[in-house]
Design a protein around this motif. Structure first.
Motif, short mmCIF file in Angstrom:
data_model
loop_
_atom_site.label_atom_id
_atom_site.label_comp_id
_atom_site.label_asym_id
_atom_site.label_seq_id
_atom_site.Cartn_x
_atom_site.Cartn_y
_atom_site.Cartn_z
N ARG A 38 0.82 -1.20 0.00
CA ARG A 38 0.00 0.00 0.00
C ARG A 38 0.86 1.25 0.00
N TRP A 43 -9.63 4.16 5.26
CA TRP A 43 -10.82 3.38 5.60
C TRP A 43 -11.97 4.33 5.95
N GLU A 90 -14.15 1.13 -9.13
CA GLU A 90 -14.62 1.49 -7.80
C GLU A 90 -15.15 2.92 -7.89
N SER A 119 -9.22 1.58 -2.45
CA SER A 119 -8.45 0.44 -2.97
C SER A 119 -7.47 0.88 -4.06
N LYS A 122 -4.46 -1.26 -4.97
CA LYS A 122 -4.79 -2.47 -5.73
C LYS A 122 -4.98 -2.11 -7.21
#
Ligand SMILES: [Zn+2]
Length: 164
Positions: A38, A43, A90, A119, A122
């Motif tokens: 990451r 979050w 997303e 994300s 990712k």
């Protein structure tokens, strides 16, 4: 990123009031988070639907910021400003962050369109769906990851630039 404890993250908040930091709720899967892959960790607060947080190692220092999800939705599907995921896999939403220092205390914020569930790391590791033989896929991925890192850091630097 290195692995951090919840306490270390709580101590890293900038431009947040004590009571805001007290109300931070970590995700239930926090202990399983893989920090290795990451560029930042983000979050959403499961108790406050519009609140989210990001944590990033910025200039050799851990920095945590509070993000507020804007009420208004972008009128059409928008691309995340950080990972620039062309597949739009997303939903990107507008998050605002209070600026550092007295500017922030007066209500000055900075906004950015970011993947709602953060994300980005990712997405940045995804390879293009079609490529020519001989394409250096590793280089493409490295470039995407470096771009993400650079854009996150310039946003954080801008937020902190008004600290007094
Ligand atoms: Zn993203």
């Amino acid at each position: 990123m290195n692995k951090y404890s919840q306490k270390q993250i709580l101590d890293a908040f900038r431009g947040a009031t004590r009571s805001e930091v007290k109300k931070v709720t970590f995700p239930l899967d926090f202990d399983d988070v893989d920090f290795d892959r990451r560029e930042f960790y983000g979050w959403r607060d499961r108790k406050m639907p519009r609140r989210a947080y990001i944590v990033v190692e910025h200039d050799d220092e851990l920095v945590a910021l509070i993000l507020n999800r804007a009420e208004a939705k972008p009128s059409r599907r928008a691309m995340c400003a950080w990972c620039r995921d062309v597949d739009l896999s997303e939903e990107a939403v507008l998050y605002t962050v209070r600026r550092g220092g007295s500017n922030g205390r007066r209500g000055d914020t900075l906004g950015t369109l970011v993947c709602s569930g953060f994300s980005c790391s990712k997405h940045a590791r995804k390879l293009p769906p079609a490529f020519h033989k001989g394409t250096d896929l590793k280089a493409i991925r490295e470039e995407q990851v470096a771009g993400l890192r650079q854009r996150v850091h310039s946003f954080v630097a801008e937020v902190l630039s008004t600290e007094d």
